[in-house]
Design a protein around this motif. Structure first.
Motif, short mmCIF file in Angstrom:
data_model
loop_
_atom_site.label_atom_id
_atom_site.label_comp_id
_atom_site.label_asym_id
_atom_site.label_seq_id
_atom_site.Cartn_x
_atom_site.Cartn_y
_atom_site.Cartn_z
N UNK A 70 0.91 -1.22 -0.14
CA UNK A 70 -0.01 0.00 -0.16
C UNK A 70 0.78 1.13 0.03
N UNK A 71 0.78 2.01 -1.18
CA UNK A 71 1.26 3.40 -1.07
C UNK A 71 0.53 4.44 -0.76
N UNK B 32 7.78 1.59 4.95
CA UNK B 32 8.96 2.82 4.55
C UNK B 32 8.34 4.09 5.01
N UNK B 33 9.11 5.00 4.88
CA UNK B 33 8.42 6.38 4.98
C UNK B 33 7.89 6.84 3.61
N UNK B 34 6.82 7.52 3.47
CA UNK B 34 6.47 7.92 2.27
C UNK B 34 7.00 9.34 1.97
N UNK B 38 4.84 12.52 7.28
CA UNK B 38 3.99 11.82 8.04
C UNK B 38 3.17 10.66 7.32
N UNK B 39 3.58 10.12 6.18
CA UNK B 39 2.91 9.27 5.52
C UNK B 39 3.94 7.99 5.47
N UNK B 40 3.40 6.69 5.49
CA UNK B 40 3.98 5.64 5.42
C UNK B 40 3.61 4.66 4.06
N UNK B 41 4.44 3.93 3.66
CA UNK B 41 4.37 3.01 2.57
C UNK B 41 4.34 1.50 3.22
N UNK B 149 3.21 14.80 14.94
CA UNK B 149 4.49 13.90 15.37
C UNK B 149 3.81 12.61 14.75
N UNK B 150 4.60 11.88 14.00
CA UNK B 150 4.15 10.78 13.52
C UNK B 150 5.07 9.57 13.74
N UNK B 151 4.51 8.15 13.52
CA UNK B 151 5.52 6.87 13.78
C UNK B 151 4.67 5.87 12.95
N UNK B 152 5.20 5.08 12.16
CA UNK B 152 4.71 4.02 11.29
C UNK B 152 4.03 3.34 12.03
#
Lengths: 476, 476
Positions: A70-71, B32-34, B38-41, B149-152
């Motif tokens: 998911x992207x 992974x970080x997008x 603040x987004x994730x893959x 503040x973001x974390x996967x």
């Protein structure tokens, strides 16, 4: 309430196919219009079809070596400008986020219309060596393309789809993947959706923005128009160069990968409706029908009927058939109309006399044939019947389509062909002007090329030597 | 390449739990970080866990009478203002689309942070009579909440989740549904994620914006902090009044329905990681592990080993076990590290001597115990072992948690309790000031109330008579 109130009127399928479609999708509760213009709500009956499609396709993708991921939904606008054709194709349709968390964003973000750019960016980070290749990933997600004229399933600003994205070490391997997935789609559409499709390469005009070559799957609807039901793109090194997807090859040199992408969407539900439907409403192929068999008890006041119906339902469910008993307080006639409209492949009627005779009445939605069938081994009988229906729906759709494919060697011929609701095969010189002329004169477009059938001598439009054989049709 | 290069370093789990988490999620390729902050893959290995979660939950939802549907991503901003508390809670986190299709929109559109408003709008259209109730729908989708503040997995601007939305004729029935789904979640978390959870009602401060009552599921992580893993909300008539969800009841009067909503998200993957992991990396519960058994062939140059490994793999796959053979050109030691880090529940080692002895070595990831096991009936043996691991992981997590639940009757007691990484149960008078005080002094929040255990005499903070017993903890 009188029964009259429950009769749901559907426009005449021959006189007003467009209205027939709208009536059917709304009245069968497949979809509804969302509050934002151009959006749709997929209601449970429609979503259940999508779930069946997903389950079947997802299995095929995994067998073909693909893994799901998911992207992110949001893509920096600057990403689109990295591939010149891509930005030109998609920028006009993009929805843009400018504010978030109560503040203006430094860079506006696009809601993905397709994910080549963001996935390419991630691939460039993950791929280093030939050992990392091939990369074959798919995602099931929502995408957004702002459209002026919308219709549920066929063209909406947001829709659900799957998009596969792959990277390969060589051109040959990437082209093989493109064709392989085209064929995975074709097999799915023919065997699961009972939908005959023409596959082939698209013209330069019709290809995906940024692709080297696009291959499409075109299905004929009941009104003779074509519905593009899926595409598989060979992207060459266009995106790997734009997004710097490089790998160290066995020969110790750094090379750009070759990429592909392939997608299908909730649009396929529109294809099912418009390829198989009739005046009564939907006719769903058993493999994707949310309910495969509906049991309608008759003369329930006599006692024991509902119990027997439930018993049969349990037997069918145990055999893996999606069966339901309609015990609502409505007349059998009302229920017959309702389930016919909703396209349930098989209806079982069971009343006191049937129980006495150890039989049930079985009605096929596709042929409207009704026969008495023994209750013994009803599960086996219905399993077989559902398979027969699935196959015969495909055969019927294919025969209907094949009768409506004609050949032409003049522009007039193309025009009269599409006006008579046909697909028209014709020679083409390969120039954009001739393609535009067909659009202008006949409101038809080049759907796919079918050169493998043999290229005619002359271009039907300009008379110069032909370089391709093309299927022209009006299209959704 | 030397083996040294492949050793993936993970920060010390006791000294720096935060870094340990980040190392584990990235190095095991869960996420992974997008490109957008603040987004994730979610990478294939992480997404496969989500797919296993979805499959299991979706079955439970359907058994509980829910049907899936899909509602639009974009919601007119004006919808949020219809429910006063709701807009206050969500407006600051919303991402806003202001332009689309090359033009400025007449009304800005929010990307859904949750869908009560748009679903409520549709429900008001669909529901007319008591015959239409209850309505029980769920959707699997992406949502967006702009976070600083973001974390996967734990907190990202976009995440994947499911949200159920129901409408009922009476207060009692809606409250029953709220608790029923809370218990569906609890059972799922305990039996599928091997995650013990405390459930209970949230305080006014901690409830969902717009709810009458929120019930939460709180799991203890290895650092003694709580992770809210799901919530079930009783919404009363707040949303049915704001969105005009009315039905004609049996008594022929028009009434507003009572609604609920309930949700869980990809955050649960974070809970699995932080509740079960260890210094070597992930420890995945068998039921959600993408690979349940990995087979590592030893001394492959001797011949016949890979063939035998593949034979065993086929046997296990046939028995429904997710098994894979690692035939990569790496040393066994490297592979052991890799699969231990990735948390595969069982590793099988097979070499020439094992084949001679008709046995394999079996290593359990959760206990790190290694035993020789006969190849005969290996499928049955492993089926049983996976079940044992699943159960023992829950027992172990529960024992660990229960040791870290203490009681306190002073604010100091709460502070020292949470500083020692415990959950602290304490009496509370019910006032907001005392709740804020705990936050200020101990950086802890009221997770859920557990009044059913018996309410202490006094509020641990102010000493006045207590009206509730609360679990205080630091939280993610």
């Amino acid at each position: 309430m009188s029964e009259k109130q429950f009769v749901k009127e559907i426009a005449d399928i021959n006189e007003n196919f467009t209205q027939w479609y709208t009536d059917v999708v709304l009245k069968t509760e497949l979809v509804d219009y969302g509050p934002v213009k151009g959006t749709m709500v997929i209601r449970p009956y429609g979503y259940a079809i999508w779930e069946n499609i997903q389950k079947d396709m997802d299995r095929r993708f995994k067998e073909a070596g693909s893994k799901n991921a998911y992207f992110p939904l949001l893509i920096p606008m600057s990403f689109f400008t990295k591939e010149a054709e891509h930005v030109e194709g998609f920028a006009p349709e993009v929805a843009v986020v400018t504010h978030a968390g109560g503040a203006k964003l430094e860079e506006p973000l696009a809601i993905r219309p397709t994910s080549e750019t963001v996935i390419g960016t991630m691939y460039s980070k993950w791929i280093q060596s030939y050992r990392d290749l091939p990369v074959i990933m798919n995602q099931w997600c929502n995408v957004m393309r702002w459209e002026k004229t919308t219709r549920p399933f066929l063209r909406t600003s947001e829709f659900l789809w799957q998009e596969g994205h792959t990277v390969h070490a060589t051109e040959e391997e990437a082209m093989e993947e493109t064709i392989k997935m085209l064929n995975v789609y074709k097999d799915f559409m023919e065997n699961t959706l009972a939908l005959p499709v023409f596959t082939g390469r698209k013209t330069e005009k019709e290809k995906f923005a940024g692709a080297v070559a696009t291959f499409g799957l075109e299905a004929m609807m009941l009104d003779g128009k074509s519905l593009q039901s899926g595409t598989s793109h060979y992207l060459g090194q266009n995106f790997s160069k734009a997004f710097d997807i490089k790998f160290l090859d066995k020969d110790s040199t750094l090379k750009h990968g070759y990429t592909t992408s392939w997608g299908t969407s909730t649009r396929m539900i529109g294809a099912i409706i418009m390829a198989h439907g009739d005046q009564r409403g939907l006719v769903l192929p058993p493999k994707v029908a949310p309910i495969q068999v509906v049991i309608v008890p008759i003369a329930v006041h006599k006692g024991g009927v509902i119990e027997k119906a439930k018993e049969l339902e349990a037997m069918l469910v145990k055999a893996g058939i999606r069966a339901e008993t309609d015990t609502r307080d409505m007349s059998p006639g009302w229920k017959f109309n309702e389930w016919e409209m909703k396209g349930v492949p098989v209806r079982i009627e069971i009343g006191p006399r049937d129980i006495e005779n150890n039989q049930v009445m079985v009605m096929r939605r596709d042929t409207l044939e009704k026969t008495a069938v023994s209750m013994d081994n009803l599960d086996k009988t219905l399993e077989e019947l559902l398979e027969v229906i699935q196959k015969e729906m495909f055969v019927k759709a294919k025969e209907r389509r094949d009768k409506k494919v004609v050949e032409a060697d003049t522009l007039d011929g193309i025009l009269s062909g599409v006006e008579a609701q046909n697909f028209v095969k014709a020679g083409w010189c390969g120039c954009r002007e001739c393609e535009d002329k067909v659009k202008e004169v006949a409101s038809a477009t080049a759907r796919v090329m079918c050169d493998e059938e043999g290229i005619p001598e002359k271009c039907a439009i300009c008379g110069k030597p032909a370089t391709h054989k093309v299927i022209f049709a009006r299209a959704y």
